[in-house]
Design an enzyme around this catalytic site. Structure first.
Site, short mmCIF file in Angstrom:
data_model
loop_
_atom_site.label_atom_id
_atom_site.label_comp_id
_atom_site.label_asym_id
_atom_site.label_seq_id
_atom_site.Cartn_x
_atom_site.Cartn_y
_atom_site.Cartn_z
N HIS A 176 24.01 87.87 26.00
CA HIS A 176 25.67 87.34 26.83
C HIS A 176 24.42 86.66 28.38
O HIS A 176 23.72 86.69 28.76
CB HIS A 176 26.12 88.20 26.89
CG HIS A 176 26.67 89.23 25.02
ND1 HIS A 176 27.37 88.38 24.31
CD2 HIS A 176 25.96 90.69 24.42
CE1 HIS A 176 27.36 89.07 22.71
NE2 HIS A 176 27.13 89.92 23.50
N GLU A 190 28.84 94.40 28.49
CA GLU A 190 27.36 94.27 27.78
C GLU A 190 26.43 94.05 28.64
O GLU A 190 25.25 93.71 28.09
CB GLU A 190 28.07 93.72 26.44
CG GLU A 190 26.26 93.73 25.56
CD GLU A 190 26.88 93.25 24.21
OE1 GLU A 190 28.14 92.84 24.42
OE2 GLU A 190 25.91 92.65 23.42
N HIS A 243 20.68 93.34 23.35
CA HIS A 243 22.87 93.96 23.04
C HIS A 243 23.48 95.43 22.47
O HIS A 243 22.38 95.85 22.80
CB HIS A 243 23.45 93.19 21.31
CG HIS A 243 23.23 91.52 21.42
ND1 HIS A 243 24.45 90.52 21.85
CD2 HIS A 243 22.13 90.86 21.18
CE1 HIS A 243 24.04 89.88 22.21
NE2 HIS A 243 22.66 89.69 22.09
N GLU A 325 21.46 97.20 18.56
CA GLU A 325 22.80 97.03 18.68
C GLU A 325 22.23 98.61 19.12
O GLU A 325 22.55 99.97 18.89
CB GLU A 325 23.11 96.78 18.32
CG GLU A 325 23.38 95.38 17.87
CD GLU A 325 24.46 94.68 18.55
OE1 GLU A 325 25.16 95.46 19.80
OE2 GLU A 325 25.38 93.27 17.72
#
Ligand SMILES: [Zn+2]
Length: 365
Positions: A176, A190, A243, A325
């Site tokens: 992101h 995030e 992430h 993640e």
């Protein structure tokens, strides 16, 4: 001359090069005129412990550019606490000098595997020296040898589909950025966590001698395909996307790692030649499992496992690629610890350990 009228001398092997074997002694008396008169001789056999060891080259593998150094018959009066083997090729002086640590084997010998990858892929004569470390920590030389090495030609990078090339370059992709915050809970986004963790991983990898290439080092938006484009234009060996997760239920927590699963409905746009390459998939599998197990061991987080999806960055990147993640921002407990530097440091250390384990397994480095 002794008190009782006998004569005596103590002979030290150190005055005779420390040699073992048969020692001859002849006895002369010297008379008043200075003349030597022989009285006879004696022999004695001495078995002296001195610093010694035998360096042997084994398994000189011309396909992989690797060889073993085996050290046998190692003795030292001052003890042995370790064995180090400096090696360099005779090209460009000692610019590729590496001190390799040899490991003790069950039979008492020591061994280390040397790879041309650690010596700039140089072919030709390699100089091999043997040093043992004594009880006081001092390195003592015990011998030297050399070996002719044929290093395989290593050109390109995994980012070009040359999966047997290892450049020690890692691509880090902080998820992101810019107008895309990713998941956002409890006032935490995030995009800022992924950047903070990436910068810790980057510093640690660089301290370990890796080069690092990144998608972004600031709060910038980068399109998904452009992330893979940048990775494919680099010389990196692996792609690691960072992430933080989110779920509909605030109860869900834990860490999971993804690598690529091809789906016919999602054809590759810029990586058609390599997206489903079996070597790439197998190496991605190794990388995913190495990092996931390292993360779980280090954090004690719930193990959500290694999973496969056709995420764009995993599909369009030519190098072996994984997407981490690192916890659920939608879970208040995980969100709280993800913001602490202590936990970010634990995550970064675990990611680096997983990457190192991958290199050890895949590249013999
Ligand atoms: Zn994300």
């Amino acid at each position: 001359k002794q008190a009782n009228g006998d004569y005596k001398v103590t002979v030290r092997s150190s005055n005779h090069k420390g040699d073992s074997g048969l020692y001859n002694s002849h006895v002369y008396l010297v008379d008043n005129a200075g003349k030597f008169i022989g009285l006879g001789g004696k022999q004695v056999t001495l078995d002296i412990t001195k610093t010694q060891g035998t360096l042997t080259i084994a398994n000189n593998d011309k396909n992989r550019g690797t060889f073993d150094v085996v050290i046998t018959n190692l003795t030292n009066p001052g003890g042995i606490t370790g064995v180090v083997i400096p090696v360099w090729s005779d090209q460009n002086g000692q610019d590729d000098l590496v001190w390799h640590n040899a490991t003790k084997q069950e039979d008492g010998s020591y061994k280390v595997t040397v790879s041309a990858s650690q010596h700039k892929w140089n072919s030709g004569k390699y100089i091999v020296h043997g040093y043992l470390t004594d009880a006081s920590g001092k390195n003592v030389s015990f011998g030297a040898t050399s070996v002719d090495v044929v290093a395989p030609k290593k050109i390109g990078s995994a980012s070009r589909g040359n999966y047997d090339v290892f450049n020690k370059i890692v691509y880090l992709d902080a998820g992101h950025g810019g107008y895309d915050p990713g998941a956002s809970y409890f006032g935490i986004s995030e995009k800022s966590l992924t950047l903070a963790i990436q910068s810790r991983v980057k510093a640690k990898l660089e301290a370990e001698g890796y080069q690092v290439v990144t998608t972004r080092t600031s709060d910038a938006f980068v399109d998904l395909t452009d992330r893979s484009r940048a990775a494919n234009a680099s010389e990196s060996d692996i792609f690691v996307s960072i992430h933080i997760n989110a779920a509909g239920s605030s109860d869900v927590q834990g860490i999971e790692t993804y690598y690529y699963q091809p789906y016919a409905e999602y054809p590759s746009r810029i990586n058609a030649a390599y997206h489903a390459n079996p070597t790439r998939l197998s190496m991605s599998d190794t990388l995913a499992n190495a990092i996931q197990s390292s993360l779980i061991n280090a954090t004690g987080a719930q193990n959500q496992g290694v999973k496969r999806r056709t995420f764009a960055v995993l599909r369009e990147t030519t190098a072996p690629a994984v997407l981490l993640e690192l916890g659920f921002l939608s879970n208040s407990q995980e969100a709280a610890r993800l913001t602490t530097s202590v936990y970010q440091e634990t995550l970064a250390n675990a990611i680096v350990a997983g990457i190192k384990a991958y290199y050890e397994k895949e590249s013999n480095v």
